[in-house]
Design an enzyme around this catalytic site. Structure first.
Site, mmCIF file in Angstrom:
data_model
loop_
_atom_site.group_PDB
_atom_site.id
_atom_site.type_symbol
_atom_site.label_atom_id
_atom_site.label_comp_id
_atom_site.label_asym_id
_atom_site.label_seq_id
_atom_site.Cartn_x
_atom_site.Cartn_y
_atom_site.Cartn_z
ATOM 1 N N ARG A 73 29.106 -93.894 -19.636
ATOM 2 C CA ARG A 73 28.965 -95.347 -19.716
ATOM 3 C C ARG A 73 30.062 -95.907 -20.621
ATOM 4 O O ARG A 73 30.480 -95.269 -21.578
ATOM 5 C CB ARG A 73 27.602 -95.737 -20.268
ATOM 6 C CG ARG A 73 26.459 -95.507 -19.276
ATOM 7 C CD ARG A 73 25.124 -95.993 -19.818
ATOM 8 N NE ARG A 73 24.661 -95.153 -20.905
ATOM 9 C CZ ARG A 73 24.775 -95.414 -22.192
ATOM 10 N NH1 ARG A 73 25.314 -96.560 -22.595
ATOM 11 N NH2 ARG A 73 24.337 -94.575 -23.092
ATOM 12 N N TYR A 212 31.041 -93.652 -12.270
ATOM 13 C CA TYR A 212 30.101 -92.852 -13.059
ATOM 14 C C TYR A 212 28.694 -93.468 -12.998
ATOM 15 O O TYR A 212 28.525 -94.684 -13.121
ATOM 16 C CB TYR A 212 30.579 -92.754 -14.527
ATOM 17 C CG TYR A 212 29.504 -92.149 -15.397
ATOM 18 C CD1 TYR A 212 29.255 -90.771 -15.357
ATOM 19 C CD2 TYR A 212 28.667 -92.945 -16.169
ATOM 20 C CE1 TYR A 212 28.225 -90.221 -16.085
ATOM 21 C CE2 TYR A 212 27.625 -92.402 -16.903
ATOM 22 C CZ TYR A 212 27.414 -91.035 -16.861
ATOM 23 O OH TYR A 212 26.375 -90.497 -17.566
ATOM 24 N N LYS A 221 20.385 -98.427 -15.449
ATOM 25 C CA LYS A 221 20.583 -99.105 -16.737
ATOM 26 C C LYS A 221 20.713 -100.622 -16.551
ATOM 27 O O LYS A 221 20.176 -101.409 -17.326
ATOM 28 C CB LYS A 221 21.827 -98.558 -17.431
ATOM 29 C CG LYS A 221 21.790 -97.061 -17.664
ATOM 30 C CD LYS A 221 20.621 -96.659 -18.513
ATOM 31 C CE LYS A 221 20.651 -95.175 -18.848
ATOM 32 N NZ LYS A 221 19.508 -94.790 -19.666
ATOM 33 N N HIS A 241 13.824 -97.874 -22.870
ATOM 34 C CA HIS A 241 14.570 -96.627 -22.647
ATOM 35 C C HIS A 241 13.695 -95.459 -23.094
ATOM 36 O O HIS A 241 13.942 -94.855 -24.128
ATOM 37 C CB HIS A 241 15.869 -96.707 -23.457
ATOM 38 C CG HIS A 241 16.875 -95.645 -23.149
ATOM 39 N ND1 HIS A 241 17.854 -95.277 -24.050
ATOM 40 C CD2 HIS A 241 17.086 -94.899 -22.039
ATOM 41 C CE1 HIS A 241 18.617 -94.341 -23.511
ATOM 42 N NE2 HIS A 241 18.172 -94.081 -22.297
ATOM 43 N N SER A 263 20.555 -91.959 -25.662
ATOM 44 C CA SER A 263 21.088 -91.096 -24.614
ATOM 45 C C SER A 263 21.528 -89.759 -25.200
ATOM 46 O O SER A 263 22.178 -89.713 -26.241
ATOM 47 C CB SER A 263 22.279 -91.779 -23.945
ATOM 48 O OG SER A 263 21.872 -93.039 -23.472
ATOM 49 N N CYS A 265 19.621 -87.423 -26.481
ATOM 50 C CA CYS A 265 18.865 -87.048 -27.686
ATOM 51 C C CYS A 265 17.492 -86.464 -27.362
ATOM 52 O O CYS A 265 16.619 -86.407 -28.222
ATOM 53 C CB CYS A 265 18.744 -88.237 -28.630
ATOM 54 S SG CYS A 265 20.324 -88.717 -29.342
ATOM 55 N N ASP A 288 13.430 -91.388 -18.470
ATOM 56 C CA ASP A 288 14.483 -92.258 -19.018
ATOM 57 C C ASP A 288 14.055 -93.715 -19.212
ATOM 58 O O ASP A 288 14.540 -94.368 -20.122
ATOM 59 C CB ASP A 288 15.715 -92.207 -18.102
ATOM 60 C CG ASP A 288 16.977 -92.734 -18.767
ATOM 61 O OD1 ASP A 288 17.241 -92.353 -19.924
ATOM 62 O OD2 ASP A 288 17.694 -93.534 -18.141
ATOM 63 N N ARG A 380 26.196 -84.108 -15.603
ATOM 64 C CA ARG A 380 24.833 -84.511 -15.240
ATOM 65 C C ARG A 380 24.348 -83.829 -13.975
ATOM 66 O O ARG A 380 25.132 -83.547 -13.061
ATOM 67 C CB ARG A 380 24.809 -86.038 -14.988
ATOM 68 C CG ARG A 380 25.170 -86.884 -16.207
ATOM 69 C CD ARG A 380 23.940 -87.207 -17.008
ATOM 70 N NE ARG A 380 24.247 -87.794 -18.308
ATOM 71 C CZ ARG A 380 23.304 -88.331 -19.101
ATOM 72 N NH1 ARG A 380 22.043 -88.358 -18.705
ATOM 73 N NH2 ARG A 380 23.629 -88.818 -20.276
HETATM 74 P P1 GDP Z 1 18.241 -87.457 -22.957
HETATM 75 O O1 GDP Z 1 19.631 -87.847 -22.587
HETATM 76 O O2 GDP Z 1 17.667 -88.310 -24.034
HETATM 77 O O3 GDP Z 1 17.365 -87.332 -21.776
HETATM 78 O O4 GDP Z 1 18.365 -86.014 -23.622
HETATM 79 P P2 GDP Z 1 18.193 -84.546 -22.971
HETATM 80 O O5 GDP Z 1 16.764 -84.151 -22.907
HETATM 81 O O6 GDP Z 1 18.990 -84.464 -21.720
HETATM 82 O O7 GDP Z 1 18.901 -83.674 -24.080
HETATM 83 C C1 GDP Z 1 20.229 -83.938 -24.503
HETATM 84 C C2 GDP Z 1 20.798 -82.715 -25.179
HETATM 85 O O8 GDP Z 1 20.017 -82.422 -26.327
HETATM 86 C C3 GDP Z 1 20.762 -81.482 -24.297
HETATM 87 O O9 GDP Z 1 21.931 -80.742 -24.505
HETATM 88 C C4 GDP Z 1 19.549 -80.743 -24.776
HETATM 89 O O10 GDP Z 1 19.669 -79.341 -24.584
HETATM 90 C C5 GDP Z 1 19.491 -81.107 -26.259
HETATM 91 N N1 GDP Z 1 18.098 -81.131 -26.775
HETATM 92 C C6 GDP Z 1 17.013 -81.694 -26.196
HETATM 93 N N2 GDP Z 1 15.895 -81.475 -26.916
HETATM 94 C C7 GDP Z 1 16.268 -80.761 -28.001
HETATM 95 C C8 GDP Z 1 15.563 -80.222 -29.124
HETATM 96 O O11 GDP Z 1 14.350 -80.358 -29.277
HETATM 97 N N3 GDP Z 1 16.311 -79.546 -30.048
HETATM 98 C C9 GDP Z 1 17.661 -79.371 -29.904
HETATM 99 N N4 GDP Z 1 18.314 -78.694 -30.842
HETATM 100 N N5 GDP Z 1 18.358 -79.863 -28.853
HETATM 101 C C10 GDP Z 1 17.676 -80.549 -27.913
HETATM 102 P P1 PGA Z 2 20.062 -90.324 -20.783
HETATM 103 O O1 PGA Z 2 20.458 -91.287 -19.560
HETATM 104 O O2 PGA Z 2 19.327 -91.253 -21.693
HETATM 105 O O3 PGA Z 2 19.244 -89.310 -20.099
HETATM 106 O O4 PGA Z 2 21.279 -89.763 -21.459
HETATM 107 C C1 PGA Z 2 21.701 -91.747 -19.267
HETATM 108 C C2 PGA Z 2 22.226 -92.721 -20.281
HETATM 109 O O5 PGA Z 2 21.444 -93.229 -21.115
HETATM 110 O O6 PGA Z 2 23.426 -93.002 -20.206
HETATM 111 MN MN MN Z 3 19.208 -93.066 -20.694
HETATM 112 MN MN MN Z 4 17.777 -87.880 -19.795
#
Ligand code: GDP
Ligand code: PGA
Ligand code: MN
Ligand code: MN
Length: 601
Positions: A73, A212, A221, A241, A263, A265, A288, A380
């Site tokens: 983004r 993207y 989004k 979110h 994002s 996290c 999400d 992704r």
């Molecule tokens: P989203 O973008 O908020 O959905 O986050 P994701 O679930 O896709 O996770 C983003 C990154 O953080 C990935 O590389 C995960 O492996 C990592 N991650 C997710 N949960 C944890 C956790 O509990 N501990 C750690 N150390 N890393 C995490």
């Molecule tokens: P994420 O979604 O929160 O899973 O990273 C895409 C984004 O927020 O850009």
């Molecule tokens: Mn997101």
């Molecule tokens: Mn996600």
């Protein structure tokens, strides 16, 4: 247009206008069928945008590489075009609607020359909702069409449900790469000039220059967060979110939990977590976005407006997120900017031992020990949520699920304990409004810098953030005025680190231990200590059965360090000052009270 599958006059007029402006070679109405998916993915393979993966291992799945400049983004190029700049506020880029439309009309003129314009009718949330939330995306990107089929309910059924009169969000997208007659296309057309523009008053989206996902799948989004947040403010609900999950205890007690993390996290991981404690289950509802409306019972009911998962690839593995791996193994997925194995499978950092040779996300040879990762850190997977083996049946229920707890979380190496319970709703809003996180690769720009990301919505609030905070506070009035019925708020941090840089908490499935404590707190059980920042569990209050972890690490991850918290205070003051008199006074009062409690502690 005579042979059109709709008689919707506004839709037809808009398509005529856009076609006259952008001059595509042809217009294709998307019906969402399997035949259409096959035709479009075949074309994308022929044009080099997609590579078909080994059908034995990855049936009906594809590998895509973007232009190396079009990987995330673009927040600096994202605009909220309200008439009054004060309605966009200090956290958004603003341009007057007329000026933006004039600028973008110049860019759009002739921009689809040599290409097909696809008409993509879509619905955010179930089609059988009392008030289906329609949109139509016009795009010159077949990659967007294929991705929208995974991420939204899309096609003829939507057009039929719209009839000739339904309101819809018009969403215009172009990669901004017209082709001269005879000019060969590139595998990932895009433009150095990018605009992701939102017109909240007229509920329109105009996107230009990027293919993207976050910039081009406009239901996600742009609609379900930025435009929907404005509708939610006007109509008394929340577009957030957030992941949505169903947590069931060994006794069978069900709790629905929503969680807002910035994002990259941890939302997708938490949404499909496989608990490590006996008898507990987690089922997925969304990963999400959550739309939360008051039910007649005065509770907040959440739905997931999406139909697919658009997840961060690196770090996803059998050990960290086995349910994501199972979802992907069922096929029907698009992988973007990951690495390709020599036998037609995908690989990314964190997925066990690397093969001896890969083609990396830039299309170059890659061998273990190479200087750069094989996959882009924001690579992704895009996959149907229906394939998730732990999908809760409620995910498709237009009524949604009643939320018991809201988690806010971010990525902080210091300061923020593993979990903190807010004292009440306003304190919870304070925790959300001051949420901070280290930046990630999900947005273009520097990575690892701590910034405030209120409710994990910094890039997605479609109006003034001060008004947004007030809207959250006003939710306490609710449908029935009974704040007791609101979800309890918790603040989590899976990412606190030891001095040597390692994570203090194992995370992933082990986060079920934190969920268990939260469930106990919702029941009025579970030990907590009152601290200046809120209620924090003692190490003995967390179920650590069978967990191989240093007691000192658990104490460190739960620690409330007065000096660290005192260092936060001026940063919060500076953050709140941005909002001038739009900052709700009760949030200043929360900050003052925190300062006083820290002083007295
Ligand atoms: P989203 O973008 O908020 O959905 O986050 P994701 O679930 O896709 O996770 C983003 C990154 O953080 C990935 O590389 C995960 O492996 C990592 N991650 C997710 N949960 C944890 C956790 O509990 N501990 C750690 N150390 N890393 C995490
Ligand atoms: P994420 O979604 O929160 O899973 O990273 C895409 C984004 O927020 O850009
Ligand atoms: Mn997101
Ligand atoms: Mn996600």
């Amino acid at each position: 247009m005579s042979d059109t599958p709709t008689a919707h006059p506004e839709l037809l007029a808009w398509i005529d206008d856009v076609a006259a402006l952008t001059t595509p070679d042809r217009i294709v109405w998307c019906d969402g069928s399997t035949e259409e998916w096959t035709r479009i993915t075949d074309e994308l393979v022929a044009s080099g945008t997609l590579v078909r993966l080994d059908p034995g291992r990855r049936p009906n799945s594809f590998w895509a590489r973007t232009d190396p400049t079009d990987v995330a983004r673009v927040e600096e190029r994202t605009f909220i075009c309200s008439t009054d700049p004060d309605d966009a506020g200090p956290t958004n880029n603003w341009m007057a609607p007329d000026e933006m439309k004039a600028t973008m009309t110049r860019l759009y003129r002739g921009c689809m020359r040599g290409r097909t314009m696809y008409v993509v009718p879509f619905c955010m949330g179930p089609l059988d909702a009392p008030n289906p939330m329609f949109g139509v995306e016009l795009t010159d990107s077949p990659y967007v069409v294929a991705s929208m089929r995974i991420m939204t309910r899309m096609g003829s059924a939507v057009l039929d449900a719209m009839g000739a009169g339904a309101t819809f969000v018009p969403a215009l997208h172009s990669v901004g790469a017209p082709l001269a007659p005879g000019e060969a296309d590139v595998a990932w057309p895009c433009n150095d000039t990018k605009y992701i523009s939102h017109f909240p008053q007229t509920r329109e989206i105009w996107s230009y220059g990027s293919g993207y996902g976050g910039n081009s799948l406009l239901g996600k989004k742009c609609y379900a967060l930025r435009i929907a947040s404005v509708a939610a403010r006007d109509e008394g609900w929340l577009a957030e979110h957030m992941l949505i999950m169903k947590l069931t205890s060994p006794e069978g007690q069900v709790r629905y939990i929503a969680g807002a993390f910035p994002s990259a996290c941890g939302k997708t991981n938490l949404a499909m977590l496989e608990p490590t404690i006996a008898g507990w289950t987690v089922e997925t509802i969304g990963d999400d976005i959550a739309w939360m409306r008051f039910g007649a019972d005065g509770r907040l009911w959440a739905t997931n407006p999406e139909f697919g998962l658009f997840g961060v690839a690196p770090g996803t593995d059998r050990r960290t997120n086995p349910n994501a791996m199972r979802t992907l193994s069922r096929g029907n997925s698009i992988f973007t900017n990951v690495a390709l194995t020599d036998d037609g499978d995908i690989w990314w950092e964190g997925m066990g031992e690397p093969p001896a040779h890969l083609t990396d996300w830039r299309g170059q040879d890659w061998t273990p020990g190479a200087a750069t990762p094989s996959s882009h850190p924001n690579s992704r997977f895009c996959t149907p949520i229906g394939q998730c083996p732990v999908l809760a049946p409620e995910y498709d229920d237009p009524r949604g699920v009643p939320i018991d707890a809201i988690l806010f979380g971010g990525r902080r190496a210091t300061t923020i304990p593993l979990v903190t319970e807010a004292r009440d709703w306003v304190h919870g809003v304070y925790l959300g409004a001051t949420l901070s996180s280290e930046t990630t690769a999900a947005a273009a720009g520097r990575v690892g810098v701590v910034r405030r990301d209120p409710m994990a919505m910094l890039p997605f609030i479609g109006y003034h953030a001060g008004d947004y905070f007030q809207h959250w506070i006003d939710m306490a009035k609710g449908a029935t005025g009974d704040a007791e019925k609101l979800p309890k708020v918790f603040y989590v941090n899976w990412f606190r680190r030891a001095d040597d840089g390692r994570f203090l908490w194992p995370g992933f499935g082990e986060n079920s231990r934190v969920l268990k404590w939260i469930a106990e707190r919702l029941d009025g059980r579970g030990d907590a200590v009152e601290t200046p920042i809120g209620r924090v569990p003692t190490a003995s209050a967390l179920d650590l059965t069978g967990l191989d972890v240093d007691k000192a690490d658990v104490e460190a991850v739960l620690r409330v360090d007065r000096a660290e918290w005192e260092a936060e205070l001026p940063k919060v003051t500076e953050w709140f000052a941005k909002f001038g008199d739009k900052l709700p006074a009760v949030l200043w009062a929360e900050l003052d009270a925190l300062r006083a409690r820290l002083r007295d502690s």
